[in-house]
Design an enzyme around this catalytic site. Structure first.
Site, PDB file in Angstrom:
ATOM      1  N   ARG A  27      60.674 -21.397  -1.963  1.00 34.91           N
ATOM      2  CA  ARG A  27      60.562 -20.285  -2.900  1.00 34.91           C
ATOM      3  C   ARG A  27      61.805 -19.396  -2.885  1.00 34.91           C
ATOM      4  O   ARG A  27      62.203 -18.828  -3.902  1.00 34.91           O
ATOM      5  CB  ARG A  27      59.326 -19.445  -2.579  1.00 34.91           C
ATOM      6  CG  ARG A  27      59.018 -18.379  -3.628  1.00 34.91           C
ATOM      7  CD  ARG A  27      57.849 -17.504  -3.171  1.00 34.91           C
ATOM      8  NE  ARG A  27      56.631 -18.277  -3.008  1.00 34.91           N
ATOM      9  CZ  ARG A  27      55.766 -18.502  -3.976  1.00 34.91           C
ATOM     10  NH1 ARG A  27      55.992 -18.016  -5.187  1.00 34.91           N
ATOM     11  NH2 ARG A  27      54.669 -19.205  -3.754  1.00 34.91           N
ATOM     12  N   GLY A  39      35.953 -18.460 -14.552  1.00 30.59           N
ATOM     13  CA  GLY A  39      35.693 -18.518 -13.113  1.00 30.59           C
ATOM     14  C   GLY A  39      35.288 -17.168 -12.561  1.00 30.59           C
ATOM     15  O   GLY A  39      36.040 -16.207 -12.662  1.00 30.59           O
ATOM     16  N   GLY A  65      34.829 -16.245  -9.413  1.00 30.70           N
ATOM     17  CA  GLY A  65      35.095 -16.173  -7.992  1.00 30.70           C
ATOM     18  C   GLY A  65      35.930 -14.953  -7.661  1.00 30.70           C
ATOM     19  O   GLY A  65      36.109 -14.043  -8.478  1.00 30.70           O
ATOM     20  N   GLY A  87      55.059 -16.699   0.971  1.00 28.31           N
ATOM     21  CA  GLY A  87      54.191 -17.631   0.264  1.00 28.31           C
ATOM     22  C   GLY A  87      53.525 -17.043  -0.964  1.00 28.31           C
ATOM     23  O   GLY A  87      53.910 -15.989  -1.476  1.00 28.31           O
ATOM     24  N   ALA A 145      44.324 -16.038   3.746  1.00 24.84           N
ATOM     25  CA  ALA A 145      45.586 -15.812   4.443  1.00 24.84           C
ATOM     26  C   ALA A 145      45.370 -15.557   5.931  1.00 24.84           C
ATOM     27  O   ALA A 145      46.113 -16.072   6.779  1.00 24.84           O
ATOM     28  CB  ALA A 145      46.326 -14.636   3.805  1.00 24.84           C
ATOM     29  N   HIS A 146      44.352 -14.757   6.258  1.00 26.30           N
ATOM     30  CA  HIS A 146      44.143 -14.426   7.669  1.00 26.30           C
ATOM     31  C   HIS A 146      43.636 -15.627   8.460  1.00 26.30           C
ATOM     32  O   HIS A 146      43.930 -15.745   9.653  1.00 26.30           O
ATOM     33  CB  HIS A 146      43.210 -13.221   7.840  1.00 26.30           C
ATOM     34  CG  HIS A 146      41.989 -13.232   6.981  1.00 26.30           C
ATOM     35  ND1 HIS A 146      42.024 -12.935   5.641  1.00 26.30           N
ATOM     36  CD2 HIS A 146      40.698 -13.485   7.270  1.00 26.30           C
ATOM     37  CE1 HIS A 146      40.789 -12.999   5.149  1.00 26.30           C
ATOM     38  NE2 HIS A 146      39.983 -13.340   6.114  1.00 26.30           N
ATOM     39  N   HIS A 178      31.029  10.900  12.359  1.00 31.97           N
ATOM     40  CA  HIS A 178      30.325  11.509  11.226  1.00 31.97           C
ATOM     41  C   HIS A 178      31.184  12.616  10.632  1.00 31.97           C
ATOM     42  O   HIS A 178      31.802  13.385  11.370  1.00 31.97           O
ATOM     43  CB  HIS A 178      28.997  12.099  11.701  1.00 31.97           C
ATOM     44  CG  HIS A 178      28.286  12.883  10.626  1.00 31.97           C
ATOM     45  ND1 HIS A 178      27.557  12.268   9.637  1.00 31.97           N
ATOM     46  CD2 HIS A 178      28.232  14.227  10.390  1.00 31.97           C
ATOM     47  CE1 HIS A 178      27.057  13.197   8.836  1.00 31.97           C
ATOM     48  NE2 HIS A 178      27.443  14.396   9.270  1.00 31.97           N
ATOM     49  N   GLY A 227      39.257 -14.308  -9.997  1.00 32.47           N
ATOM     50  CA  GLY A 227      38.915 -13.934 -11.357  1.00 32.47           C
ATOM     51  C   GLY A 227      38.335 -12.534 -11.444  1.00 32.47           C
ATOM     52  O   GLY A 227      38.682 -11.759 -12.347  1.00 32.47           O
TER      53      GLY A 227
END
Length: 467
Positions: free
Chosen positions: A37, A181, A183, A42, A322-323, A446, A186
């Site tokens: 790239r 899609g 998912g 990535g 990715a993780h 809290h 999308g």
């Protein structure tokens, strides 16, 4: 460089690859990373999770400011899309340069070019200026990631019919956007453009959105998105997409059969999933085994059937996250160094960065029922959480699933503001096999959203305080 013999050559500079390269260098290995790239990070960093999160965050601010009258924030809000996209690009550029800096710090050789595995221990590289290099190495790690899954018969031109990459760079806010899609990708990108003013319709082949999520979470998620203005066409099969200079038309018909419907839009986003990317590596010629989905087969140490060749991340089995790729990379190189690398694939959190966010880890109710596991459920709504009320973000709830006898937590599912941050508590608890009682008896700050996790844990035993 060609005279050097490396301990490890990593092919691919995404989250899995660059993290593996850095960890290997920390362990004393001589490392090179080959990436074509020209910008490390990535898909995730360059055209995926990072730029999309920049647009998700900024579009949330835009929408929230536009509805600020109830909070005493009054004034006309206008969108400068060019500036928003420029900030997104600035974030990406800074992070990619940061990874390059980490390579220099760790003395990793960064080779820009297209890699091909000539043989075990030899990586050929074609550089952008068409030069050929042959690099020698003791081990090769494939970390080439994934690509958009194409929809048969549909041409993605990145003009009117786009992948997630094209949907990050629209020069205008679409009047109408069709997303194919329902998912993660999308719904995230559909949310971005809906907030900025687009009319968004999501077409999904299945009868529900976000397949794989706990069904109760999925149903609530769809209701919230519909309330926000996203329309859904479920159980619909896309049979044709036609595009021209003015827009696009999507033809869809009921999966069960029936009359086809034509939907018109300015742009169409194809987001039906991702598939492993291994083209051009020469794996078949080397005899590297793949499964029926084109994923590289590896053993428990991430090694393929060809000694010295390893693979991680999206090109092997497991969630395409990715993780997860990062954890694969660290575990793989630590194992190479004689350590005990390990990834618990049952406890990889998943997050959808819409508003509200959706975060999940462990088993769903449907999985526990299929496995005939006796379990208890504890839930707590954000409507009853004081911090959520102060923020005006009361949609959603926390759901905890625990073993009916031992009380060990099997799954945690959250839909609500900052769910992605809160799921980390559940990940740690479950990694150490905590019970819901352990979480319930842990003091939480809290007022804060994560009190909802404590209350849900208390409610497993029917003793939540604030409902």
């Amino acid at each position: 460089m060609t005279d050097t013999t490396y301990d490890l050559i990593v092919i691919g500079g995404g989250p899995g690859g660059y993290v593996a390269a850095i960890r290997a260098a920390q362990l004393g290995m001589k490392v090179a990373c080959v990436d074509k790239r020209g910008k490390l990070g990535g898909t995730c960093l360059n055209v995926g999770c990072i730029p999309s999160k920049a647009l998700l965050h900024d579009s949330e601010l835009f929408e929230e400011a536009g509805h600020g009258a109830k909070r005493g924030i009054i004034g006309k809000i206008t969108l400068d899309l060019k500036a928003m996209l420029a900030r997104k690009d600035e974030v990406v550029d800074g992070l990619t340069k940061g990874v390059e800096g980490l390579f220099k710090k760790n003395k990793i050789d960064y080779v820009i070019g297209t890699a091909m595995i000539a043989a075990a221990g030899k990586v050929g590289v074609t550089t952008p200026d068409k030069k050929s290099l042959l690099l020698n190495t003791r081990r090769i790690l494939i970390a080439t990631g994934s690509e958009t899954t194409p929809l048969p018969g549909v041409t993605i031109d990145e003009q009117r019919v786009v992948s997630s990459t094209g949907a990050l760079t629209f020069s205008e806010v679409p009047k109408k956007l069709i997303v194919i899609g329902a998912g993660v990708i999308g719904l995230e990108l559909g949310s971005v453009w809906r907030r900025l003013g687009a009319e968004v319709t999501v077409v999904e082949f299945l009868d529900r959105i976000t397949p794989g999520l706990d069904a109760e979470i999925s149903r609530q998620f769809q209701k919230i998105l519909e309330k926000q203005g996203i329309a859904f066409r479920l159980s619909a099969k896309v049979t044709k997409v036609q595009a021209d200079a003015k827009g696009a038309r999507v033809t869809a018909e009921p999966v069960s059969g029936g009359k086809a419907e034509e939907l018109a839009a300015d742009y169409v986003l194809v987001a039906i999933g991702r598939r492993p990317y291994t083209q051009g590596l020469g794996l078949k010629e080397l005899g590297v085994a793949e499964d029926e989905r084109g994923r590289v087969k590896v053993n428990a140490h991430f090694e393929t059937n060809v000694p010295g060749i390893y693979a991680i991340g999206d090109v092997i089995s497991g969630p395409m996250l990715a993780h997860k790729a990062e954890e694969d990379g660290i575990a793989a190189v630590e194992t190479m160094a004689g350590q005990k690398g390990h990834v618990n694939y049952n406890l990889v959190p998943g997050v959808i960065y819409t508003m509200p966010e959706v975060a999940t880890i462990g088993k769903t109710e449907e999985q526990l029922k299929t496995e005939n596991v006796s379990y208890k459920v504890g839930k707590f709504p954000f409507l009853a959480n004081s911090r959520a009320r102060t923020m005006g973000m009361t949609d959603g709830f926390v759901k905890i699933l625990a073993d009916a006898k031992t009380d060990e937590v099997y799954g945690v599912h959250i839909i609500g503001a900052q769910a992605g941050t809160m799921i980390a508590e559940a990940a740690i608890a479950m990694e150490f096999r905590a019970s819901s009682e352990d979480i319930a008896r842990t003091c939480h700050s809290h007022p804060d959203l994560n009190e909802s996790i404590k209350e849900a844990a208390m409610n497993v035993a029917g003793r939540a305080i604030h409902i």
